[in-house]
Design a protein around this motif. Sequence first.
Motif, PDB file in Angstrom:
ATOM      1  N   ASN A 232      37.921  40.832  65.086  1.00  0.00           N
ATOM      2  CA  ASN A 232      38.270  39.915  66.169  1.00  0.00           C
ATOM      3  C   ASN A 232      38.533  40.785  67.398  1.00  0.00           C
ATOM      4  N   PHE A 233      37.527  40.913  68.247  1.00  0.00           N
ATOM      5  CA  PHE A 233      37.624  41.828  69.378  1.00  0.00           C
ATOM      6  C   PHE A 233      38.733  41.435  70.351  1.00  0.00           C
ATOM      7  N   ALA A 234      38.882  40.144  70.579  1.00  0.00           N
ATOM      8  CA  ALA A 234      39.910  39.695  71.511  1.00  0.00           C
ATOM      9  C   ALA A 234      41.298  40.084  71.004  1.00  0.00           C
ATOM     10  N   SER A 235      41.503  39.886  69.714  1.00  0.00           N
ATOM     11  CA  SER A 235      42.796  40.235  69.113  1.00  0.00           C
ATOM     12  C   SER A 235      43.025  41.742  69.146  1.00  0.00           C
ATOM     13  N   LEU A 236      41.971  42.505  68.866  1.00  0.00           N
ATOM     14  CA  LEU A 236      42.075  43.964  68.848  1.00  0.00           C
ATOM     15  C   LEU A 236      42.401  44.509  70.237  1.00  0.00           C
ATOM     16  N   ILE A 237      41.724  43.994  71.235  1.00  0.00           N
ATOM     17  CA  ILE A 237      41.975  44.435  72.613  1.00  0.00           C
ATOM     18  C   ILE A 237      43.397  44.064  73.038  1.00  0.00           C
ATOM     19  N   GLU A 238      43.859  42.889  72.609  1.00  0.00           N
ATOM     20  CA  GLU A 238      45.219  42.470  72.928  1.00  0.00           C
ATOM     21  C   GLU A 238      46.239  43.405  72.274  1.00  0.00           C
ATOM     22  N   GLN A 239      45.964  43.816  71.023  1.00  0.00           N
ATOM     23  CA  GLN A 239      46.854  44.756  70.344  1.00  0.00           C
ATOM     24  C   GLN A 239      46.927  46.085  71.094  1.00  0.00           C
ATOM     25  N   LEU A 240      45.774  46.555  71.547  1.00  0.00           N
ATOM     26  CA  LEU A 240      45.746  47.816  72.290  1.00  0.00           C
ATOM     27  C   LEU A 240      46.472  47.675  73.622  1.00  0.00           C
ATOM     28  N   TRP A 241      46.295  46.555  74.261  1.00  0.00           N
ATOM     29  CA  TRP A 241      46.944  46.311  75.547  1.00  0.00           C
ATOM     30  C   TRP A 241      48.464  46.333  75.395  1.00  0.00           C
ATOM     31  N   GLN A 242      48.943  45.800  74.277  1.00  0.00           N
ATOM     32  CA  GLN A 242      50.382  45.707  74.052  1.00  0.00           C
ATOM     33  C   GLN A 242      50.976  46.968  73.417  1.00  0.00           C
ATOM     34  N   SER A 243      50.124  47.867  72.944  1.00  0.00           N
ATOM     35  CA  SER A 243      50.609  49.073  72.293  1.00  0.00           C
ATOM     36  C   SER A 243      51.423  49.928  73.263  1.00  0.00           C
ATOM     37  N   GLU A 244      52.616  50.290  72.852  1.00  0.00           N
ATOM     38  CA  GLU A 244      53.504  51.030  73.748  1.00  0.00           C
ATOM     39  C   GLU A 244      53.692  52.493  73.356  1.00  0.00           C
ATOM     40  N   THR A 245      53.219  52.888  72.171  1.00  0.00           N
ATOM     41  CA  THR A 245      53.405  54.264  71.718  1.00  0.00           C
ATOM     42  C   THR A 245      52.110  54.826  71.158  1.00  0.00           C
ATOM     43  N   PRO A 246      51.953  56.156  71.174  1.00  0.00           N
ATOM     44  CA  PRO A 246      50.773  56.783  70.568  1.00  0.00           C
ATOM     45  C   PRO A 246      50.653  56.453  69.082  1.00  0.00           C
ATOM     46  N   GLU A 247      51.779  56.364  68.397  1.00  0.00           N
ATOM     47  CA  GLU A 247      51.743  56.070  66.963  1.00  0.00           C
ATOM     48  C   GLU A 247      51.151  54.684  66.697  1.00  0.00           C
ATOM     49  N   THR A 248      51.537  53.720  67.537  1.00  0.00           N
ATOM     50  CA  THR A 248      51.004  52.367  67.369  1.00  0.00           C
ATOM     51  C   THR A 248      49.515  52.330  67.667  1.00  0.00           C
ATOM     52  N   THR A 249      49.114  53.004  68.726  1.00  0.00           N
ATOM     53  CA  THR A 249      47.687  53.066  69.067  1.00  0.00           C
ATOM     54  C   THR A 249      46.909  53.759  67.952  1.00  0.00           C
ATOM     55  N   ARG A 250      47.458  54.833  67.425  1.00  0.00           N
ATOM     56  CA  ARG A 250      46.831  55.529  66.293  1.00  0.00           C
ATOM     57  C   ARG A 250      46.621  54.578  65.120  1.00  0.00           C
ATOM     58  N   ASP A 251      47.638  53.829  64.772  1.00  0.00           N
ATOM     59  CA  ASP A 251      47.543  52.937  63.616  1.00  0.00           C
ATOM     60  C   ASP A 251      46.496  51.852  63.827  1.00  0.00           C
ATOM     61  N   ILE A 252      46.367  51.375  65.050  1.00  0.00           N
ATOM     62  CA  ILE A 252      45.340  50.376  65.354  1.00  0.00           C
ATOM     63  C   ILE A 252      43.953  50.973  65.147  1.00  0.00           C
ATOM     64  N   ILE A 253      43.770  52.192  65.640  1.00  0.00           N
ATOM     65  CA  ILE A 253      42.472  52.865  65.504  1.00  0.00           C
ATOM     66  C   ILE A 253      42.146  53.127  64.033  1.00  0.00           C
ATOM     67  N   LEU A 254      43.111  53.645  63.291  1.00  0.00           N
ATOM     68  CA  LEU A 254      42.874  53.974  61.892  1.00  0.00           C
ATOM     69  C   LEU A 254      42.564  52.737  61.060  1.00  0.00           C
ATOM     70  N   SER A 255      43.115  51.597  61.452  1.00  0.00           N
ATOM     71  CA  SER A 255      42.873  50.361  60.704  1.00  0.00           C
ATOM     72  C   SER A 255      41.421  49.902  60.765  1.00  0.00           C
ATOM     73  N   LEU A 256      40.664  50.495  61.688  1.00  0.00           N
ATOM     74  CA  LEU A 256      39.261  50.111  61.851  1.00  0.00           C
ATOM     75  C   LEU A 256      38.334  50.798  60.852  1.00  0.00           C
ATOM     76  N   GLY A 257      38.878  51.694  60.034  1.00  0.00           N
ATOM     77  CA  GLY A 257      38.053  52.338  59.017  1.00  0.00           C
ATOM     78  C   GLY A 257      38.080  53.855  59.055  1.00  0.00           C
ATOM     79  N   PHE A 258      39.126  54.427  59.654  1.00  0.00           N
ATOM     80  CA  PHE A 258      39.245  55.877  59.741  1.00  0.00           C
ATOM     81  C   PHE A 258      40.459  56.356  58.943  1.00  0.00           C
ATOM     82  N   ASN A 259      40.393  57.600  58.485  1.00  0.00           N
ATOM     83  CA  ASN A 259      41.503  58.130  57.690  1.00  0.00           C
ATOM     84  C   ASN A 259      42.204  59.316  58.342  1.00  0.00           C
TER      85      ASN A 259
END
Length: 233
Positions: free
Chosen positions: A4-31
Amino acid sequence: MSVNFASLIEQLWQSETPETTRDIILSLGFNGLVFQRWNVDYIENWEGRMANGFLEHYYGAQLDQYCPIAKAIHSWTRSYTFAEARAGSNSDVQNASRVESLFQQFGMVDGVVLLTGKNSLRSSVILTSAHPTQKLFEELGGVLYLAADKLTQQLHSAHKLLTHVPRENPVLSEMQAKILQMQIDHPELSNSEMATALGLSPKTLHAHHKKIAKKNGVTTFAGAVIKTLKEAQ
């Protein structure tokens, strides 16, 4: 992979820390995720998530010298997958195969390198995956660029998560220099074996590791090894 691209972009927009942004990225299929920024006098580094022991093997055996992924970071002007870098490499086939084998041993079959920052201050977000990433990169490239740019902005130069690795050689004692060189020359040795070879107790060797790291301006002995090998290039 359904996203869900809209939801993903919204999550990134609201991300306030590097750790949160990292977790969003990793959830897409990265380890795994590593951030690096190259300044004139030092490298800024954040190991957002990396398999334990990989960097010690990678830099300790000097495989970065033959790694097509690392070479492309400094010579390519576009983002790319590990597979693309390997396919376009002119590196020694045998050593390039050793590099790829090491990545696979640590569960990093493929990955993506996202180049960010300005031309005068290059940086990158390096993502690893247990699976081929070309299709994922094609489908999510735009979102990954957005996420990488977000992370780059969050990890400003004064951020506490960043390790600043100075490029100037520190002054080490004779024993400390010997320990550092032995780690580089014989990465296959365990700490116990290395302590015995140096005539030290494992506890004393560990104490030297901490001092070597501190003198190099890094947080771990592995970081000191990385710094030394980078400066030797």
